[in-house]
Design a protein around this motif. Structure first.
Motif, PDB file in Angstrom:
ATOM      1  N   ASP A  42       0.821  -1.209   0.000  1.00 21.46           N
ATOM      2  CA  ASP A  42       0.000   0.000   0.000  1.00 21.46           C
ATOM      3  C   ASP A  42       0.853   1.254   0.000  1.00 21.46           C
ATOM      4  N   THR A  43       1.506   1.535  -1.066  1.00 13.82           N
ATOM      5  CA  THR A  43       2.289   2.767  -1.191  1.00 13.82           C
ATOM      6  C   THR A  43       2.414   3.089  -2.671  1.00 13.82           C
ATOM      7  N   THR A  44       2.689   4.355  -2.977  1.00 11.08           N
ATOM      8  CA  THR A  44       2.893   4.701  -4.386  1.00 11.08           C
ATOM      9  C   THR A  44       4.289   5.286  -4.593  1.00 11.08           C
ATOM     10  N   ASP A  45       5.087   5.278  -3.510  1.00  8.52           N
ATOM     11  CA  ASP A  45       6.429   5.847  -3.590  1.00  8.52           C
ATOM     12  C   ASP A  45       7.397   4.839  -4.218  1.00  8.52           C
ATOM     13  N   LYS A  46       7.470   4.885  -5.547  1.00  9.43           N
ATOM     14  CA  LYS A  46       8.269   3.901  -6.280  1.00  9.43           C
ATOM     15  C   LYS A  46       9.752   3.999  -5.939  1.00  9.43           C
ATOM     16  N   LYS A  47      10.217   5.250  -5.812  1.00  7.87           N
ATOM     17  CA  LYS A  47      11.638   5.455  -5.546  1.00  7.87           C
ATOM     18  C   LYS A  47      12.036   4.836  -4.202  1.00  7.87           C
ATOM     19  N   LYS A  48      11.206   5.119  -3.188  1.00  9.15           N
ATOM     20  CA  LYS A  48      11.511   4.589  -1.857  1.00  9.15           C
ATOM     21  C   LYS A  48      11.436   3.057  -1.884  1.00  9.15           C
ATOM     22  N   MET A  49      10.428   2.541  -2.584  1.00  6.16           N
ATOM     23  CA  MET A  49      10.290   1.091  -2.671  1.00  6.16           C
ATOM     24  C   MET A  49      11.523   0.474  -3.325  1.00  6.16           C
ATOM     25  N   MET A  50      11.990   1.093  -4.411  1.00  4.98           N
ATOM     26  CA  MET A  50      13.172   0.540  -5.082  1.00  4.98           C
ATOM     27  C   MET A  50      14.401   0.600  -4.192  1.00  4.98           C
ATOM     28  N   GLN A  51      14.534   1.722  -3.464  1.00  7.95           N
ATOM     29  CA  GLN A  51      15.699   1.836  -2.579  1.00  7.95           C
ATOM     30  C   GLN A  51      15.620   0.824  -1.440  1.00  7.95           C
ATOM     31  N   THR A  52      14.398   0.555  -0.978  1.00  4.12           N
ATOM     32  CA  THR A  52      14.247  -0.445   0.083  1.00  4.12           C
ATOM     33  C   THR A  52      14.531  -1.847  -0.453  1.00  4.12           C
ATOM     34  N   VAL A  53      14.064  -2.106  -1.675  1.00  2.00           N
ATOM     35  CA  VAL A  53      14.351  -3.396  -2.304  1.00  2.00           C
ATOM     36  C   VAL A  53      15.867  -3.590  -2.390  1.00  2.00           C
ATOM     37  N   ILE A  54      16.554  -2.526  -2.823  1.00  2.00           N
ATOM     38  CA  ILE A  54      18.012  -2.611  -2.957  1.00  2.00           C
ATOM     39  C   ILE A  54      18.666  -2.870  -1.603  1.00  2.00           C
ATOM     40  N   SER A  55      18.219  -2.133  -0.566  1.00  2.00           N
ATOM     41  CA  SER A  55      18.905  -2.354   0.719  1.00  2.00           C
ATOM     42  C   SER A  55      18.565  -3.722   1.302  1.00  2.00           C
ATOM     43  N   THR A  56      17.352  -4.219   1.019  1.00  2.00           N
ATOM     44  CA  THR A  56      17.030  -5.576   1.475  1.00  2.00           C
ATOM     45  C   THR A  56      17.922  -6.593   0.773  1.00  2.00           C
ATOM     46  N   MET A  57      18.094  -6.404  -0.528  1.00  2.00           N
ATOM     47  CA  MET A  57      18.964  -7.328  -1.265  1.00  2.00           C
ATOM     48  C   MET A  57      20.392  -7.271  -0.733  1.00  2.00           C
ATOM     49  N   GLN A  58      20.836  -6.059  -0.382  1.00  2.00           N
ATOM     50  CA  GLN A  58      22.193  -5.946   0.165  1.00  2.00           C
ATOM     51  C   GLN A  58      22.299  -6.632   1.521  1.00  2.00           C
ATOM     52  N   ASP A  59      21.225  -6.543   2.312  1.00  2.00           N
ATOM     53  CA  ASP A  59      21.222  -7.260   3.591  1.00  2.00           C
ATOM     54  C   ASP A  59      21.333  -8.763   3.362  1.00  2.00           C
ATOM     55  N   LEU A  60      20.813  -9.223   2.227  1.00  2.00           N
ATOM     56  CA  LEU A  60      20.861 -10.651   1.915  1.00  2.00           C
ATOM     57  C   LEU A  60      22.139 -11.017   1.171  1.00  2.00           C
ATOM     58  N   ASP A  61      23.136 -10.106   1.215  1.00  3.76           N
ATOM     59  CA  ASP A  61      24.453 -10.373   0.629  1.00  3.76           C
ATOM     60  C   ASP A  61      24.509 -10.255  -0.891  1.00  3.76           C
ATOM     61  N   PHE A  62      23.487  -9.689  -1.488  1.00  5.90           N
ATOM     62  CA  PHE A  62      23.529  -9.513  -2.938  1.00  5.90           C
ATOM     63  C   PHE A  62      24.361  -8.290  -3.286  1.00  5.90           C
ATOM     64  N   VAL A  63      25.036  -8.360  -4.431  1.00  2.00           N
ATOM     65  CA  VAL A  63      25.677  -7.178  -4.980  1.00  2.00           C
ATOM     66  C   VAL A  63      24.815  -6.742  -6.153  1.00  2.00           C
ATOM     67  N   ILE A  64      24.429  -5.482  -6.170  1.00  2.00           N
ATOM     68  CA  ILE A  64      23.508  -5.007  -7.204  1.00  2.00           C
ATOM     69  C   ILE A  64      24.256  -4.814  -8.514  1.00  2.00           C
ATOM     70  N   ASP A  65      23.744  -5.416  -9.572  1.00  2.00           N
ATOM     71  CA  ASP A  65      24.403  -5.312 -10.873  1.00  2.00           C
ATOM     72  C   ASP A  65      23.796  -4.207 -11.730  1.00  2.00           C
ATOM     73  N   LYS A  66      22.485  -4.093 -11.675  1.00  2.00           N
ATOM     74  CA  LYS A  66      21.805  -3.113 -12.528  1.00  2.00           C
ATOM     75  C   LYS A  66      20.573  -2.588 -11.816  1.00  2.00           C
ATOM     76  N   ALA A  67      20.191  -1.365 -12.170  1.00  2.00           N
ATOM     77  CA  ALA A  67      18.936  -0.814 -11.674  1.00  2.00           C
ATOM     78  C   ALA A  67      18.411   0.157 -12.709  1.00  2.00           C
ATOM     79  N   ASP A  68      17.117   0.210 -12.849  1.00  2.00           N
ATOM     80  CA  ASP A  68      16.519   1.117 -13.818  1.00  2.00           C
ATOM     81  C   ASP A  68      15.225   1.669 -13.222  1.00  2.00           C
TER      82      ASP A  68
END
Lengths: 144, 183
Positions: free
Chosen positions: A49-75
């Motif tokens: 329940d949110t429309t803040d796409k930017k915040k959602m993407m940044q949260t997705v990225i930080s969650t992935m980083q918490d899971l030891d992922f290295v981010i390769d690409k983002a758009d």
């Protein structure tokens, strides 16, 4: 001599087994997945329940980083994030897309690959969405 | 009969080894040390100018010899990579010694080929506003792939060496400071 023959026989059998049972995936399987499309989509998708796409993407990225992922690409326009992590000698790649759903919600879809296999276990995706929920302080809602 | 059992056993063993490896579960659960990792990989800067931080990050990565691979300014993301030498004198000496001893013993070997030769290091940096939107949080993660002398992948790993992260943030702090002073 007889021993040699026996030995050759065994080697032949072993060779056959190796070549027949290997994880061969012909090119025809490029668009194939094991689970049904609908089932797969429902385990990989959640609505928030949110429309803040930017915040959602940044949260997705930080969650992935918490899971030891290295981010390769983002758009941002596509709302996609791709990352990879190493699990022993195997590489896990995961891509996430964030897109609007109606006026008030965002749809997050995750799909992961383990080596050459796509991950089709609901519990694994649930783990990811649980972590994401905690990070963004919103409830992940199952969509049909 | 015994021969039959033996070959049956061998076949069974092969099936077990060759069979497709299954996908493990639970690898998307945060590990117990994720808070420690955050501490290692994250820093905050007392500014709200995300653009400035991002351009500093890009220039620091270049200073450290990385080439930029991908970026998305809207979400504050920069990825970069570099190839570097990974040879380790100690490892090569031991491998050489093992090869020499094996050759003397009449069993030539080539342990040298298994030594680390080169590596590709990948860095990805995310910058985003902190929860209270008063600061900018920067988080960097490093991964590397190591090839051996025979050009095969020796190992893949996420780098957790604090010194490396410290060096990155020292350079970043300097870059931001210098730019603020605009000399």
């Amino acid at each position: 001599m007889k021993k040699l023959k026996n030995c050759c026989g065994i080697i032949l059998i072993l060779f056959l087994i190796v070549s027949l049972s290997g994880c061969a995936t012909p090119a025809v399987n490029a668009l194939k997945s094991d689970a049904s499309q609908v089932k797969l989509r429902s385990m990989q998708t959640r609505a928030f329940d949110t429309t803040d796409k930017k915040k959602m993407m940044q949260t997705v990225i930080s969650t992935m980083q918490d899971l030891d992922f290295v981010i390769d690409k983002a758009d941002y326009t596509l709302g996609s994030v791709t990352g990879s992590k190493f699990l022993g000698q195997a590489v896990v790649t995961m891509s996430i897309t964030v897109r609007p759903r109606g006026e008030k919600q965002l749809l997050v879809r995750a799909n992961a690959q383990y080596g050459v296999k796509s991950v089709e276990d609901p519990a694994t995706y649930q783990d990811f969405f649980t972590a994401l929920e905690k990070a963004i302080f919103l409830t992940a809602q199952q969509v049909d | 009969m015994r021969r039959f059992t033996e070959s049956f056993f061998a076949i069974f063993l092969c099936l077990g080894i060759v069979g497709c490896a299954s996908v493990p579960t639970g690898f998307l659960k945060p590990s117990s040390d994720y808070l420690a990792n955050r501490q290692l990989q994250m820093r905050q800067y007392d500014t709200t100018d995300q653009e400035k931080i991002m351009s500093s990050v890009a220039s620091v990565l270049q200073d450290l010899g990385f080439t930029l691979d991908a970026s998305e300014t809207q979400v504050g993301f920069v990825a970069a990579s570099k190839r570097a030498d990974a040879t380790n004198k100690g490892q090569m000496f031991l491998a050489g010694l093992a090869d020499a001893l094996n050759a003397l013993g009449g069993h030539p070997s080539n342990s040298m080929a298994a030594c680390d030769a080169s590596q590709a290091i990948k860095a990805s940096v995310i910058t985003k506003p902190s929860l209270d939107s008063k600061k900018i949080v920067v988080r960097v993660t490093f991964q590397r792939i190591v090839w051996n002398m025979a050009n095969q992948i020796n190992r893949v790993e996420t780098l957790k060496d604090p010194a490396m992260y410290q060096k990155f943030y020292d350079s970043l702090s300097k870059a931001i400071f210098l730019e603020a002073q605009s000399i």
